[in-house]
Design a protein around this motif. Structure first.
Motif, PDB file in Angstrom:
ATOM      1  N   TYR A 115      39.928  53.173  55.017  1.00  0.00           N
ATOM      2  CA  TYR A 115      39.938  52.713  53.668  1.00  0.00           C
ATOM      3  C   TYR A 115      40.997  51.411  53.633  1.00  0.00           C
ATOM      4  O   TYR A 115      40.511  50.599  52.973  1.00  0.00           O
ATOM      5  CB  TYR A 115      40.745  53.903  52.787  1.00  0.00           C
ATOM      6  CG  TYR A 115      39.642  54.929  52.493  1.00  0.00           C
ATOM      7  CD1 TYR A 115      38.323  54.723  51.971  1.00  0.00           C
ATOM      8  CD2 TYR A 115      39.941  56.430  52.542  1.00  0.00           C
ATOM      9  CE1 TYR A 115      37.881  55.934  51.539  1.00  0.00           C
ATOM     10  CE2 TYR A 115      39.297  57.489  52.290  1.00  0.00           C
ATOM     11  CZ  TYR A 115      38.041  57.167  51.732  1.00  0.00           C
ATOM     12  OH  TYR A 115      37.306  58.032  51.416  1.00  0.00           O
ATOM     13  N   ASP A 125      48.256  49.377  42.510  1.00  0.00           N
ATOM     14  CA  ASP A 125      47.314  50.449  42.733  1.00  0.00           C
ATOM     15  C   ASP A 125      47.885  51.601  41.817  1.00  0.00           C
ATOM     16  O   ASP A 125      47.076  52.498  41.664  1.00  0.00           O
ATOM     17  CB  ASP A 125      47.706  51.203  44.102  1.00  0.00           C
ATOM     18  CG  ASP A 125      46.585  52.122  44.471  1.00  0.00           C
ATOM     19  OD1 ASP A 125      45.305  51.938  43.968  1.00  0.00           O
ATOM     20  OD2 ASP A 125      46.668  53.149  45.569  1.00  0.00           O
ATOM     21  N   CYS A 137      44.019  52.686  39.840  1.00  0.00           N
ATOM     22  CA  CYS A 137      42.557  51.884  40.141  1.00  0.00           C
ATOM     23  C   CYS A 137      41.350  52.698  39.567  1.00  0.00           C
ATOM     24  O   CYS A 137      40.593  52.327  39.181  1.00  0.00           O
ATOM     25  CB  CYS A 137      42.485  51.300  41.369  1.00  0.00           C
ATOM     26  SG  CYS A 137      43.862  49.902  41.669  1.00  0.00           S
ATOM     27  N   THR A 138      41.090  53.913  40.277  1.00  0.00           N
ATOM     28  CA  THR A 138      40.186  54.802  40.100  1.00  0.00           C
ATOM     29  C   THR A 138      40.066  55.082  38.574  1.00  0.00           C
ATOM     30  O   THR A 138      38.793  54.737  37.865  1.00  0.00           O
ATOM     31  CB  THR A 138      40.225  55.919  40.983  1.00  0.00           C
ATOM     32  OG1 THR A 138      40.218  55.622  42.383  1.00  0.00           O
ATOM     33  CG2 THR A 138      38.842  56.668  40.717  1.00  0.00           C
ATOM     34  N   ILE A 166      37.055  53.696  36.059  1.00  0.00           N
ATOM     35  CA  ILE A 166      36.084  54.441  35.390  1.00  0.00           C
ATOM     36  C   ILE A 166      36.003  54.034  34.108  1.00  0.00           C
ATOM     37  O   ILE A 166      34.915  54.152  33.311  1.00  0.00           O
ATOM     38  CB  ILE A 166      36.597  56.042  35.465  1.00  0.00           C
ATOM     39  CG1 ILE A 166      36.349  56.544  36.880  1.00  0.00           C
ATOM     40  CG2 ILE A 166      36.156  56.976  34.404  1.00  0.00           C
ATOM     41  CD1 ILE A 166      37.173  58.016  37.146  1.00  0.00           C
ATOM     42  N   LEU A 212      44.701  60.513  39.603  1.00  0.00           N
ATOM     43  CA  LEU A 212      43.145  60.531  39.174  1.00  0.00           C
ATOM     44  C   LEU A 212      42.937  61.132  37.723  1.00  0.00           C
ATOM     45  O   LEU A 212      42.806  60.408  36.767  1.00  0.00           O
ATOM     46  CB  LEU A 212      42.352  60.835  40.257  1.00  0.00           C
ATOM     47  CG  LEU A 212      40.944  60.436  40.369  1.00  0.00           C
ATOM     48  CD1 LEU A 212      40.018  60.798  41.601  1.00  0.00           C
ATOM     49  CD2 LEU A 212      40.003  60.361  39.193  1.00  0.00           C
ATOM     50  N   ALA A 250      36.948  65.207  39.100  1.00  0.00           N
ATOM     51  CA  ALA A 250      37.963  64.645  40.010  1.00  0.00           C
ATOM     52  C   ALA A 250      38.478  65.814  40.764  1.00  0.00           C
ATOM     53  O   ALA A 250      39.652  65.908  40.721  1.00  0.00           O
ATOM     54  CB  ALA A 250      39.110  63.650  39.285  1.00  0.00           C
ATOM     55  N   ALA A 294      33.858  61.435  40.103  1.00  0.00           N
ATOM     56  CA  ALA A 294      34.741  60.505  41.105  1.00  0.00           C
ATOM     57  C   ALA A 294      35.272  61.013  42.450  1.00  0.00           C
ATOM     58  O   ALA A 294      35.632  60.644  43.163  1.00  0.00           O
ATOM     59  CB  ALA A 294      36.339  60.664  40.237  1.00  0.00           C
ATOM     60  N   TYR A 354      34.516  62.225  46.302  1.00  0.00           N
ATOM     61  CA  TYR A 354      34.166  61.745  47.573  1.00  0.00           C
ATOM     62  C   TYR A 354      34.297  62.733  48.665  1.00  0.00           C
ATOM     63  O   TYR A 354      35.351  62.883  49.225  1.00  0.00           O
ATOM     64  CB  TYR A 354      34.789  60.299  47.751  1.00  0.00           C
ATOM     65  CG  TYR A 354      33.850  59.451  48.518  1.00  0.00           C
ATOM     66  CD1 TYR A 354      32.573  59.082  48.648  1.00  0.00           C
ATOM     67  CD2 TYR A 354      34.569  59.484  50.151  1.00  0.00           C
ATOM     68  CE1 TYR A 354      31.984  58.474  49.447  1.00  0.00           C
ATOM     69  CE2 TYR A 354      33.865  58.615  51.169  1.00  0.00           C
ATOM     70  CZ  TYR A 354      32.573  58.179  50.859  1.00  0.00           C
ATOM     71  OH  TYR A 354      31.840  57.495  51.808  1.00  0.00           O
ATOM     72  N   VAL A 359      31.617  55.301  41.309  1.00  0.00           N
ATOM     73  CA  VAL A 359      33.272  54.957  40.848  1.00  0.00           C
ATOM     74  C   VAL A 359      33.834  54.268  42.236  1.00  0.00           C
ATOM     75  O   VAL A 359      34.905  53.653  42.012  1.00  0.00           O
ATOM     76  CB  VAL A 359      33.825  56.324  40.709  1.00  0.00           C
ATOM     77  CG1 VAL A 359      35.568  56.248  40.647  1.00  0.00           C
ATOM     78  CG2 VAL A 359      33.491  57.109  39.580  1.00  0.00           C
ATOM     79  N   GLY A 360      33.566  54.609  43.333  1.00  0.00           N
ATOM     80  CA  GLY A 360      34.263  54.192  44.618  1.00  0.00           C
ATOM     81  C   GLY A 360      34.307  52.757  44.634  1.00  0.00           C
ATOM     82  O   GLY A 360      35.566  51.905  44.690  1.00  0.00           O
ATOM     83  N   THR A 397      37.078  50.950  42.177  1.00  0.00           N
ATOM     84  CA  THR A 397      38.589  51.338  42.666  1.00  0.00           C
ATOM     85  C   THR A 397      39.116  50.208  43.333  1.00  0.00           C
ATOM     86  O   THR A 397      40.199  49.684  43.206  1.00  0.00           O
ATOM     87  CB  THR A 397      38.639  52.570  43.504  1.00  0.00           C
ATOM     88  OG1 THR A 397      38.118  53.950  42.719  1.00  0.00           O
ATOM     89  CG2 THR A 397      40.078  52.793  43.965  1.00  0.00           C
TER      90      THR A 397
END
Ligand code: NAP
Length: 312
Positions: free
Chosen positions: A72, A143, A163-164, A168, A193, A231, A252, A254, A281-282, A285
């Protein structure tokens, strides 16, 4: 990617059905919207550098050797570079103490060449993650992980968004999903989240229900939702039979093997719009992270200029 920029495909138009049983949901394409957001951030980064002679810079901090976290961080650094944003990489051993990590984050917070700081989550279990997050200067918290950022989201005040959750909301807005008065059910209440996405939906006048692992009758609650945000961190957890026909579904999650928290094939038969995994969504972010890094550089530069002007 408002509809003016990117018209809905016929499939997506059809994804807002009067009779949901005979069509499948339209896709909310995060990859495409993210590319637009990153392109704008890159233009602003370039203009900032031309104006000030300084490149916006994101510091990434990775603790330990978790391969997924390392991937990441690498991805975020590569995307930064492509967008004309510099990066500083700090890699600390797994046995780093809370105090050592806090000291490192304070040092980056004090470094005028660093505009944004990302501490890759999760950190090893022995570290007090909250203490580490709070060592990030709120002005560099691109972030959106500090209590300051959470309060800004909760009070609907300017500040960096997680960020996520921020990504969204941008997706929902880009696809013209009406938020005011909509019933949004958020499954999950993590500090980065579930909780903040609920706050942002509330700030957009949605009626928000939070659910979590102790919630009773989860499927019945989800069935009342106009918007579902999953989430949870469990593959294919949300079933198609849990959804109200025509609901908008944000996945959301993963999980291993590129699998979301929503059973996509089932949900697509019931929902009007749905985010794919991957490609939903990824990407948003990372796009928000880069955008907010440029925001941070601009704000810090304004503060310095204002301070200089005050002295003259
Ligand atoms: P987390 O911290 O593990 O939180 C999971 C949440 O799900 C918790 O609030 C938990 O409830 C709830 N939950 C667990 N089991 C449940 C159940 N049976 N019924 C209802 N709720 C349940 O995870 P997270 O960091 O929020 O991440 C969630 C997912 O999003 C993961 O798949 C993660 O990989 C993904 N994610 C994606 C991005 C991205 O950029 N796309 C970014 C961050 C995270 P309790 O609070 O009661 O334990």
């Amino acid at each position: 990617m408002t509809n003016a920029h990117m018209p809905l495909t016929s499939e997506e138009v059809a994804g807002r059905p009067s009779s949901p049983s005979d069509v499948t949901a339209g896709l909310m394409r995060g990859t495409e919207l993210a590319a637009e957001v990153v392109a704008k951030a890159a233009d602003r980064a370039q203009a900032f550098q031309q104006r000030t002679g300084v490149q916006p810079c994101l510091a990434t901090v990775l603790v330990g050797d978790d391969p997924a976290s390392a991937t990441y961080v690498k991805m975020k650094q590569n995307r930064s570079k492509k967008a004309g944003i510099g990066s500083v990489s700090v890699v600390l051993p797994a046995e780093t103490t809370t105090d050592e990590l806090v000291a490192q984050l304070e040092k980056l917070s004090d470094d005028p060449a660093v505009h944004g700081i990302l501490l890759q989550h999760p950190v090893p279990g022995h570290i007090d993650e909250r203490a580490a997050f709070e060592a990030i200067d709120p002005g560099k918290d691109v972030d959106g992980v500090t209590m300051h950022a959470f309060a800004a989201m909760a009070f609907d005040e300017p500040g960096f968004r997680s960020c996520t959750p921020g990504g969204i909301i941008r997706l929902l807005e880009a696809y013209d999903v009406p938020l005011a008065g909509a019933h949004a059910v958020v499954i999950g209440r993590s500090p980065i989240l579930g909780k903040p996405v609920g706050m942002l939906l509330l700030a957009s006048n949605a009626t928000v229900t939070y659910t979590h692992s102790k919630t009773r009758d989860l499927a019945d609650i989800v069935r009342t939702a106009d918007i579902v945000v999953a989430a949870v961190g469990r593959a294919n957890f949300v079933k198609g039979s849990w959804l109200k026909p025509g609901a908008v579904v944000i996945d959301a999650g993963y999980n291993e093997g590129n699998v979301g928290d929503v059973d996509f094939e089932e949900a697509r038969q019931v929902a009007s719009l749905i985010t794919p995994v991957p490609g939903g969504v990824g990407p948003m972010t990372i796009a928000l992270l880069l955008e907010q890094t440029v925001d941070a550089a601009e704000r810090q530069n304004e503060t310095v200029q204002q301070a200089e002007a005050d002295l003259t």
